[in-house]
Design a protein around this motif. Structure first.
Motif, PDB file in Angstrom:
ATOM      1  N   UNK A   1       0.825  -0.981  -0.295  1.00  0.00           N
ATOM      2  CA  UNK A   1      -0.222  -0.335  -0.154  1.00  0.00           C
ATOM      3  C   UNK A   1       0.735   1.610   0.027  1.00  0.00           C
ATOM      4  N   UNK A   2       0.965   2.135  -0.625  1.00  0.00           N
ATOM      5  CA  UNK A   2       1.274   3.882  -1.374  1.00  0.00           C
ATOM      6  C   UNK A   2       0.418   4.552  -0.309  1.00  0.00           C
ATOM      7  N   UNK A   3       0.616   5.228  -0.162  1.00  0.00           N
ATOM      8  CA  UNK A   3       0.241   6.512   0.402  1.00  0.00           C
ATOM      9  C   UNK A   3       1.023   7.364  -0.553  1.00  0.00           C
ATOM     10  N   UNK A   4      -0.683   8.046  -1.167  1.00  0.00           N
ATOM     11  CA  UNK A   4       0.118   9.432  -2.232  1.00  0.00           C
ATOM     12  C   UNK A   4      -0.836  10.366  -1.514  1.00  0.00           C
ATOM     13  N   UNK A   5      -0.146  11.710  -1.729  1.00  0.00           N
ATOM     14  CA  UNK A   5      -0.281  13.034  -0.798  1.00  0.00           C
ATOM     15  C   UNK A   5      -0.620  13.979  -2.113  1.00  0.00           C
ATOM     16  N   UNK A   6      -1.964  14.454  -1.904  1.00  0.00           N
ATOM     17  CA  UNK A   6      -2.343  15.393  -3.450  1.00  0.00           C
ATOM     18  C   UNK A   6      -1.691  16.977  -3.303  1.00  0.00           C
ATOM     19  N   UNK A   7      -1.243  17.710  -3.160  1.00  0.00           N
ATOM     20  CA  UNK A   7      -0.384  18.758  -3.402  1.00  0.00           C
ATOM     21  C   UNK A   7      -1.519  19.344  -2.130  1.00  0.00           C
ATOM     22  N   UNK A   8      -0.790  18.527  -0.575  1.00  0.00           N
ATOM     23  CA  UNK A   8      -1.504  18.860   0.895  1.00  0.00           C
ATOM     24  C   UNK A   8      -0.496  20.310   1.173  1.00  0.00           C
TER      25      UNK A   8
ATOM     26  N   UNK B   1      -4.555   7.657  -2.180  1.00  0.00           N
ATOM     27  CA  UNK B   1      -4.689   9.168  -3.032  1.00  0.00           C
ATOM     28  C   UNK B   1      -5.381   9.711  -1.827  1.00  0.00           C
ATOM     29  N   UNK B   2      -4.922  10.757  -1.138  1.00  0.00           N
ATOM     30  CA  UNK B   2      -5.682  12.102  -0.929  1.00  0.00           C
ATOM     31  C   UNK B   2      -4.866  13.347  -1.439  1.00  0.00           C
ATOM     32  N   UNK B   3      -6.403  13.982  -1.492  1.00  0.00           N
ATOM     33  CA  UNK B   3      -6.274  15.173  -1.765  1.00  0.00           C
ATOM     34  C   UNK B   3      -5.616  16.805  -1.131  1.00  0.00           C
ATOM     35  N   UNK B   4      -5.725  17.561  -1.562  1.00  0.00           N
ATOM     36  CA  UNK B   4      -5.397  18.797  -1.198  1.00  0.00           C
ATOM     37  C   UNK B   4      -6.470  19.280   0.174  1.00  0.00           C
ATOM     38  N   UNK B   5      -6.294  20.061   1.618  1.00  0.00           N
ATOM     39  CA  UNK B   5      -6.675  20.320   2.237  1.00  0.00           C
ATOM     40  C   UNK B   5      -8.581  20.974   2.343  1.00  0.00           C
ATOM     41  N   UNK B   6      -7.926  21.813   1.344  1.00  0.00           N
ATOM     42  CA  UNK B   6      -8.729  22.985   1.041  1.00  0.00           C
ATOM     43  C   UNK B   6     -10.037  22.262  -0.844  1.00  0.00           C
TER      44      UNK B   6
ATOM     45  N   UNK C   1      -5.851  14.295   7.885  1.00  0.00           N
ATOM     46  CA  UNK C   1      -5.200  13.280   8.461  1.00  0.00           C
ATOM     47  C   UNK C   1      -6.055  12.353   9.275  1.00  0.00           C
ATOM     48  N   UNK C   2      -7.231  12.973   8.994  1.00  0.00           N
ATOM     49  CA  UNK C   2      -8.321  12.159  10.158  1.00  0.00           C
ATOM     50  C   UNK C   2      -8.897  11.416   9.106  1.00  0.00           C
ATOM     51  N   UNK C   3      -8.825  11.782   7.962  1.00  0.00           N
ATOM     52  CA  UNK C   3      -9.933  10.553   6.765  1.00  0.00           C
ATOM     53  C   UNK C   3      -8.845   9.285   6.144  1.00  0.00           C
ATOM     54  N   UNK C   4      -7.599  10.241   6.231  1.00  0.00           N
ATOM     55  CA  UNK C   4      -6.359   9.419   5.875  1.00  0.00           C
ATOM     56  C   UNK C   4      -6.178   8.053   7.448  1.00  0.00           C
ATOM     57  N   UNK C   5      -6.805   7.812   8.106  1.00  0.00           N
ATOM     58  CA  UNK C   5      -6.165   6.898   9.294  1.00  0.00           C
ATOM     59  C   UNK C   5      -7.477   6.209   9.342  1.00  0.00           C
TER      60      UNK C   5
END
Length: 171
Positions: free
Chosen positions: A20-27, A122-127, A156-160
């Motif tokens: 499993x790879x976590x990808x952070x898109x423009x956090x 993949x999780x995107x930017x906060x806004x 971060x909550x959604x990621x958890x």
């Protein structure tokens, strides 16, 4: 016997790494990136990809929140995350966004079916969420069912929540 809290030195967890790879898109917030490192360590994530403008270590705010996990959790900075994800698909990774879209499936519903390995979450930017360029290359999107009036969670909550559900499914 009285229940007592254990110290860090007294805990014994089985070390395991999931495909499993976590990808952070423009956090944007380095503290959220620090939490991503802590969560990646806790849930046995293979690596973190910090995409686009996402802050990268070394960074004081990342380090403070990560509590040293950025020292051992593998990570890379991907300037063009969408392009890098396409390369991972060629290596048989399934690309899943954690995002509310017109076609997203509830996380628990998605995980009740056969879940492919290996996977990139993949999780995107906060806004603004996942960028249009990245959304276009994903295989699927899942969302976290919510029952209140708000429609989103801190990244971060959604990621958890997503990591806990994903890893539980694979155990």
């Amino acid at each position: 016997m009285e229940q007592q809290q254990l110290s860090h030195g007294e805990t014994r967890w089985m070390t395991r790494t999931f495909p499993l790879i976590l990808a952070c898109d423009n956090w944007q917030d380095p503290r959220n990136v620090g939490m991503a490192f802590r969560l990646a360590d806790a849930f046995g994530v293979e690596a973190i990809w910090l995409g686009g403008t996402t802050p990268v270590p070394p960074n004081r705010k990342i380090s403070k929140t990560a509590r040293s996990t950025e020292s051992w959790v593998p990570f890379v900075h991907q300037h063009n995350l969408a392009e890098a994800l396409v390369e991972l698909r060629a290596k048989k990774y399934t690309l899943i966004g954690v995002e509310i879209t017109n076609q997203s499936k509830a996380l628990d519903e998605y995980l009740s079916t056969e879940v492919q390995q290996p996977t990139v979450l993949v999780l995107g930017a906060e806004q603004s969420g996942i960028s249009k360029e990245v959304l276009e290359v994903l295989d699927d999107c899942v969302h976290i069912s919510m029952y209140g009036r708000n429609s989103s969670l801190n990244v971060a909550t959604a990621l958890a929540i997503a990591l806990s559900a994903w890893v539980s499914r694979w155990q």
